[in-house]
Design a protein around this motif. Structure first.
Motif, PDB file in Angstrom:
ATOM      1  N   TRP A  19       0.866  -1.183   0.000  1.00 48.07           N
ATOM      2  CA  TRP A  19       0.000   0.000   0.000  1.00 48.07           C
ATOM      3  C   TRP A  19       0.897   1.226   0.000  1.00 48.07           C
ATOM      4  O   TRP A  19       1.696   1.421   0.917  1.00 48.07           O
ATOM      5  CB  TRP A  19      -0.902   0.008   1.231  1.00 48.07           C
ATOM      6  N   ASN A  20       0.805   2.034  -1.040  1.00 47.63           N
ATOM      7  CA  ASN A  20       1.766   3.137  -1.193  1.00 47.63           C
ATOM      8  C   ASN A  20       1.125   4.515  -1.306  1.00 47.63           C
ATOM      9  O   ASN A  20       1.794   5.495  -1.604  1.00 47.63           O
ATOM     10  CB  ASN A  20       2.674   2.892  -2.407  1.00 47.63           C
ATOM     11  N   THR A  21      -0.179   4.611  -1.066  1.00 44.91           N
ATOM     12  CA  THR A  21      -0.829   5.912  -1.223  1.00 44.91           C
ATOM     13  C   THR A  21      -0.677   6.763   0.035  1.00 44.91           C
ATOM     14  O   THR A  21      -0.524   6.262   1.145  1.00 44.91           O
ATOM     15  CB  THR A  21      -2.331   5.743  -1.537  1.00 44.91           C
ATOM     16  N   CYS A  22      -0.743   8.062  -0.176  1.00 43.53           N
ATOM     17  CA  CYS A  22      -0.545   9.047   0.876  1.00 43.53           C
ATOM     18  C   CYS A  22      -1.498   8.801   2.050  1.00 43.53           C
ATOM     19  O   CYS A  22      -2.700   8.589   1.854  1.00 43.53           O
ATOM     20  CB  CYS A  22      -0.784  10.439   0.286  1.00 43.53           C
ATOM     21  N   THR A  23      -0.973   8.836   3.259  1.00 40.63           N
ATOM     22  CA  THR A  23      -1.785   8.547   4.436  1.00 40.63           C
ATOM     23  C   THR A  23      -2.240   9.802   5.172  1.00 40.63           C
ATOM     24  O   THR A  23      -3.251   9.783   5.871  1.00 40.63           O
ATOM     25  CB  THR A  23      -1.006   7.651   5.414  1.00 40.63           C
ATOM     26  N   LYS A  24      -1.507  10.887   5.050  1.00 40.89           N
ATOM     27  CA  LYS A  24      -1.856  12.165   5.668  1.00 40.89           C
ATOM     28  C   LYS A  24      -1.471  13.263   4.692  1.00 40.89           C
ATOM     29  O   LYS A  24      -0.384  13.221   4.110  1.00 40.89           O
ATOM     30  CB  LYS A  24      -1.112  12.335   6.999  1.00 40.89           C
ATOM     31  N   TYR A  25      -2.339  14.238   4.499  1.00 38.92           N
ATOM     32  CA  TYR A  25      -2.085  15.219   3.449  1.00 38.92           C
ATOM     33  C   TYR A  25      -2.798  16.534   3.754  1.00 38.92           C
ATOM     34  O   TYR A  25      -3.788  16.584   4.486  1.00 38.92           O
ATOM     35  CB  TYR A  25      -2.547  14.680   2.086  1.00 38.92           C
ATOM     36  N   ARG A  26      -2.260  17.576   3.157  1.00 37.49           N
ATOM     37  CA  ARG A  26      -2.871  18.906   3.264  1.00 37.49           C
ATOM     38  C   ARG A  26      -2.581  19.654   1.971  1.00 37.49           C
ATOM     39  O   ARG A  26      -1.430  19.879   1.629  1.00 37.49           O
ATOM     40  CB  ARG A  26      -2.313  19.670   4.458  1.00 37.49           C
ATOM     41  N   VAL A  27      -3.645  20.024   1.276  1.00 37.80           N
ATOM     42  CA  VAL A  27      -3.525  20.710  -0.011  1.00 37.80           C
ATOM     43  C   VAL A  27      -4.136  22.097   0.127  1.00 37.80           C
ATOM     44  O   VAL A  27      -5.237  22.252   0.659  1.00 37.80           O
ATOM     45  CB  VAL A  27      -4.259  19.917  -1.123  1.00 37.80           C
ATOM     46  N   THR A  28      -3.417  23.091  -0.365  1.00 38.52           N
ATOM     47  CA  THR A  28      -3.926  24.463  -0.380  1.00 38.52           C
ATOM     48  C   THR A  28      -4.101  24.894  -1.823  1.00 38.52           C
ATOM     49  O   THR A  28      -3.145  24.855  -2.603  1.00 38.52           O
ATOM     50  CB  THR A  28      -2.965  25.435   0.334  1.00 38.52           C
ATOM     51  N   ALA A  29      -5.319  25.283  -2.178  1.00 44.94           N
ATOM     52  CA  ALA A  29      -5.613  25.705  -3.553  1.00 44.94           C
ATOM     53  C   ALA A  29      -6.131  27.137  -3.545  1.00 44.94           C
ATOM     54  O   ALA A  29      -7.019  27.483  -2.758  1.00 44.94           O
ATOM     55  CB  ALA A  29      -6.652  24.771  -4.171  1.00 44.94           C
ATOM     56  N   LYS A  30      -5.572  27.944  -4.414  1.00 44.67           N
ATOM     57  CA  LYS A  30      -6.015  29.325  -4.571  1.00 44.67           C
ATOM     58  C   LYS A  30      -6.993  29.393  -5.733  1.00 44.67           C
ATOM     59  O   LYS A  30      -6.686  28.939  -6.846  1.00 44.67           O
ATOM     60  CB  LYS A  30      -4.828  30.245  -4.830  1.00 44.67           C
ATOM     61  N   TYR A  31      -8.169  29.984  -5.492  1.00 44.52           N
ATOM     62  CA  TYR A  31      -9.186  30.153  -6.516  1.00 44.52           C
ATOM     63  C   TYR A  31      -9.346  31.637  -6.856  1.00 44.52           C
ATOM     64  O   TYR A  31      -8.929  32.503  -6.073  1.00 44.52           O
ATOM     65  CB  TYR A  31     -10.537  29.604  -6.016  1.00 44.52           C
ATOM     66  N   PRO A  32      -9.939  31.938  -7.994  1.00 39.06           N
ATOM     67  CA  PRO A  32     -10.224  33.343  -8.310  1.00 39.06           C
ATOM     68  C   PRO A  32     -11.066  33.997  -7.212  1.00 39.06           C
ATOM     69  O   PRO A  32     -11.708  33.312  -6.407  1.00 39.06           O
ATOM     70  CB  PRO A  32     -10.992  33.249  -9.641  1.00 39.06           C
ATOM     71  N   ASP A  33     -11.062  35.320  -7.190  1.00 36.91           N
ATOM     72  CA  ASP A  33     -11.811  36.106  -6.203  1.00 36.91           C
ATOM     73  C   ASP A  33     -11.274  35.905  -4.796  1.00 36.91           C
ATOM     74  O   ASP A  33     -12.018  35.996  -3.801  1.00 36.91           O
ATOM     75  CB  ASP A  33     -13.312  35.776  -6.242  1.00 36.91           C
ATOM     76  N   ASP A  34      -9.970  35.623  -4.699  1.00 39.33           N
ATOM     77  CA  ASP A  34      -9.300  35.519  -3.396  1.00 39.33           C
ATOM     78  C   ASP A  34      -9.915  34.461  -2.481  1.00 39.33           C
ATOM     79  O   ASP A  34     -10.015  34.653  -1.263  1.00 39.33           O
ATOM     80  CB  ASP A  34      -9.299  36.878  -2.682  1.00 39.33           C
ATOM     81  N   ILE A  35     -10.324  33.346  -3.061  1.00 38.52           N
ATOM     82  CA  ILE A  35     -10.850  32.233  -2.274  1.00 38.52           C
ATOM     83  C   ILE A  35      -9.739  31.204  -2.066  1.00 38.52           C
ATOM     84  O   ILE A  35      -9.039  30.830  -3.011  1.00 38.52           O
ATOM     85  CB  ILE A  35     -12.050  31.572  -2.975  1.00 38.52           C
ATOM     86  N   GLU A  36      -9.584  30.770  -0.837  1.00 36.51           N
ATOM     87  CA  GLU A  36      -8.608  29.728  -0.510  1.00 36.51           C
ATOM     88  C   GLU A  36      -9.353  28.459  -0.125  1.00 36.51           C
ATOM     89  O   GLU A  36     -10.289  28.498   0.671  1.00 36.51           O
ATOM     90  CB  GLU A  36      -7.734  30.176   0.657  1.00 36.51           C
ATOM     91  N   MET A  37      -8.937  27.343  -0.702  1.00 39.44           N
ATOM     92  CA  MET A  37      -9.526  26.055  -0.341  1.00 39.44           C
ATOM     93  C   MET A  37      -8.458  25.174   0.289  1.00 39.44           C
ATOM     94  O   MET A  37      -7.361  25.032  -0.264  1.00 39.44           O
ATOM     95  CB  MET A  37     -10.119  25.343  -1.559  1.00 39.44           C
ATOM     96  N   ILE A  38      -8.776  24.607   1.455  1.00 38.52           N
ATOM     97  CA  ILE A  38      -7.901  23.650   2.116  1.00 38.52           C
ATOM     98  C   ILE A  38      -8.548  22.274   2.008  1.00 38.52           C
ATOM     99  O   ILE A  38      -9.702  22.075   2.397  1.00 38.52           O
ATOM    100  CB  ILE A  38      -7.693  23.992   3.607  1.00 38.52           C
ATOM    101  N   ILE A  39      -7.804  21.322   1.467  1.00 33.84           N
ATOM    102  CA  ILE A  39      -8.263  19.937   1.352  1.00 33.84           C
ATOM    103  C   ILE A  39      -7.313  19.105   2.197  1.00 33.84           C
ATOM    104  O   ILE A  39      -6.109  19.075   1.934  1.00 33.84           O
ATOM    105  CB  ILE A  39      -8.238  19.453  -0.107  1.00 33.84           C
ATOM    106  N   ALA A  40      -7.841  18.457   3.238  1.00 30.10           N
ATOM    107  CA  ALA A  40      -6.934  17.781   4.164  1.00 30.10           C
ATOM    108  C   ALA A  40      -7.499  16.475   4.673  1.00 30.10           C
ATOM    109  O   ALA A  40      -8.710  16.314   4.819  1.00 30.10           O
ATOM    110  CB  ALA A  40      -6.614  18.706   5.338  1.00 30.10           C
ATOM    111  N   GLY A  41      -6.592  15.554   4.961  1.00 30.67           N
ATOM    112  CA  GLY A  41      -6.926  14.296   5.608  1.00 30.67           C
ATOM    113  C   GLY A  41      -5.912  14.025   6.699  1.00 30.67           C
ATOM    114  O   GLY A  41      -4.707  14.079   6.456  1.00 30.67           O
ATOM    115  N   GLY A  42      -6.388  13.796   7.928  1.00 32.04           N
ATOM    116  CA  GLY A  42      -5.479  13.544   9.036  1.00 32.04           C
ATOM    117  C   GLY A  42      -5.041  14.784   9.788  1.00 32.04           C
ATOM    118  O   GLY A  42      -4.113  14.711  10.597  1.00 32.04           O
TER     119      GLY A  42
END
Length: 473
Positions: free
Chosen positions: A323-346
């Motif tokens: 099993w080699n997939t990521c176990t804990k993660y945090r992604v930060t995405a910048k969207y238009p209109d100054d919106i920030e999205m955080i996608i996280a597990g763990g």
């Protein structure tokens, strides 16, 4: 069901002809065959073939069979045991033996009398089967994420568009009232301008089919008694014990299909294919089509929306581990209109589900009818007052509404609540987040052109090579 046949009356002569009953013989035709008595006439039924019988296949098929205007007539699987289980369930429901079985999806797709297909297969098979279905004129209900890579998702979107097909993604949360309610609150501006969106997903790995205990029992004979499949790599005694010949009921060559050939290990085949990047995408990609899909639904323009920048950090097992997939993660995405999205597990600061934070308040929603907000008045309601619903999102209600929405769209030729373009854009942040983690730096995304800007290393990960002889298109 064919569009042309819907307006054609099922005459007595035609009925007798297709059933092989002589016209001269005295015949009593059941009212159900003519669509009376609450039944649906054969000419009005939508015929369906199903591919896959693992986690989602049985429940999806049962949901479709609960609708009288849908008839499942074919099933396909590369595992003989799963194929027989699907046949038993389908024929048992209809109390006949009319469902035909297939081992090769291409044979099933070639049937002209099948209107639609339900696809519930591992991620590495999504694109090939979906494109084949679209080319053969089938309307498609497919599972999320849309595909294994962004390039494959683009191929599905194009095939659906080119062949004028109806597509519904299994992002069924859009057919739940409390998710719909939360998104209408956001879309109607009741929490003000959106500043931040938090998408909380699961972390780690999960042994869905419970195949790991048997392997751990085998491994207990080793001095170190390893239990964590994310630490077992080739060249170790544990790996040698984990590898086994494919069972006789499974066509493993076909199961691997376009993915790279690798030794058969039971604990990463049935359902647990998710935890191997050769066939799946880990928790991030397994769930991105649910909670990020809801996040985009709330933000609007969900068929074109996309980030401009994405960066991420994660904890990965060895790349060659079972099993080699990521176990804990945090992604930060910048969207238009100054919106920030955080996608996280763990990460404890990001609560599971979807949360929108605006200038005037916030809303959070999750499964299990979970709903919280900054406005106590919203807590007990599940529908906005009509004067506040300037933006009205579609909601199909009743039994198995997500499947019902698909069937209704097949008839009307109007888009479903989760068409291919929407599923594509819902999964893009997850794909880009994984790519950013793998290359180790921030990437820039041109959402209009759907390309990574100025980064050859990252751009290579937008697609993947297929094992011979498989080709897409």
């Amino acid at each position: 069901m064919k569009t042309t046949s819907r307006s054609t009356k099922l005459t007595r002569r035609h009925f007798l002809g297709v059933t092989g009953i002589a016209l001269a013989a005295p015949t009593i035709i059941p009212a159900s065959a003519l669509g009376r008595g609450g039944a649906v006439a054969p000419s009005e039924r939508i015929t369906m073939g199903v591919v896959g019988w693992g986690m989602q296949g049985p429940s999806n098929t049962s949901a479709f069979m609960s609708h009288a205007d849908c008839q499942v007539v074919a099933t396909c699987n590369v595992d003989k045991n799963h194929l027989q289980a699907s046949l038993n369930a389908i024929n048992g429901h209809y109390k006949n033996n009319d469902c035909k079985s297939y081992h090769d999806y291409r044979e099933m797709m070639a049937r002209k009398d099948i209107d639609t297909v339900m696809l519930a297969v591992p991620d590495h098979w999504h694109a090939l089967i979906a494109v084949e279905a679209a080319k053969n004129g089938k309307d498609i209900y497919g599972e999320k994420p849309l595909a294994k890579t962004i390039a494959e998702q683009q191929a599905i979107v194009e095939a659906v568009r080119k062949n004028n097909r109806i597509w519904q993604t299994g992002s069924w949360q859009r057919s739940e009232r409390h998710f719909h309610y939360a998104c209408e609150i956001v879309r109607n501006g009741l929490i003000g301008k959106i500043k931040r969106v938090e998408v909380g997903l699961p972390s780690g790995h999960h042994d869905f089919p419970r195949t790991v205990p048997a392997l751990v029992e085998k491994l207990s004979k080793l001095p170190d008694k390893p239990k964590d499949l994310a630490k077992i790599v080739p060249g170790t005694p544990a790996w040698e014990l984990a590898v086994s010949p494919p069972p006789a009921n499974l066509n493993y060559e076909m199961w691997i299909g376009p993915a790279q050939m690798e030794p058969h290990i039971e604990a990463r085949v049935y359902q647990n294919w998710r935890w191997n990047y050769n066939t799946g995408g880990g928790q991030l990609l397994d769930w991105i089509g649910h909670h990020c899909d809801i996040a985009h639904w709330g933000l609007g323009n969900d068929d074109t929306i996309g980030p401009t920048e994405v960066e991420g950090v994660g904890e990965f097992p060895p790349a060659n581990a079972i099993w080699n997939t990521c176990t804990k993660y945090r992604v930060t995405a910048k969207y238009p209109d100054d919106i920030e999205m955080i996608i996280a597990g763990g990460h404890n600061d990001i609560k599971g589900g979807t949360k929108w934070i605006g200038a005037d308040g916030w809303v959070w929603v999750n499964r299990g009818n979970a709903f919280e907000s900054s406005n106590p008045a919203w807590a007990d309601a599940r529908r906005l007052p009509e004067d506040q619903r300037k933006v009205k999102l579609h909601l199909t209600e009743g039994g198995n509404p997500h499947q019902r929405n698909f069937l209704d769209s097949v008839k009307s030729r109007k888009p479903t609540v989760t068409p291919a373009e929407v599923a594509h854009h819902s999964a893009i942040p997850g794909h880009l987040g994984l790519i950013a983690m793998l290359v180790g730096h921030k990437i820039k995304w041109d959402a209009k052109k759907e390309v990574i800007v100025g980064d050859k290393e990252a751009s290579k990960l937008l697609t993947r090579g297929y094992r011979e002889p498989w080709k897409l298109g």
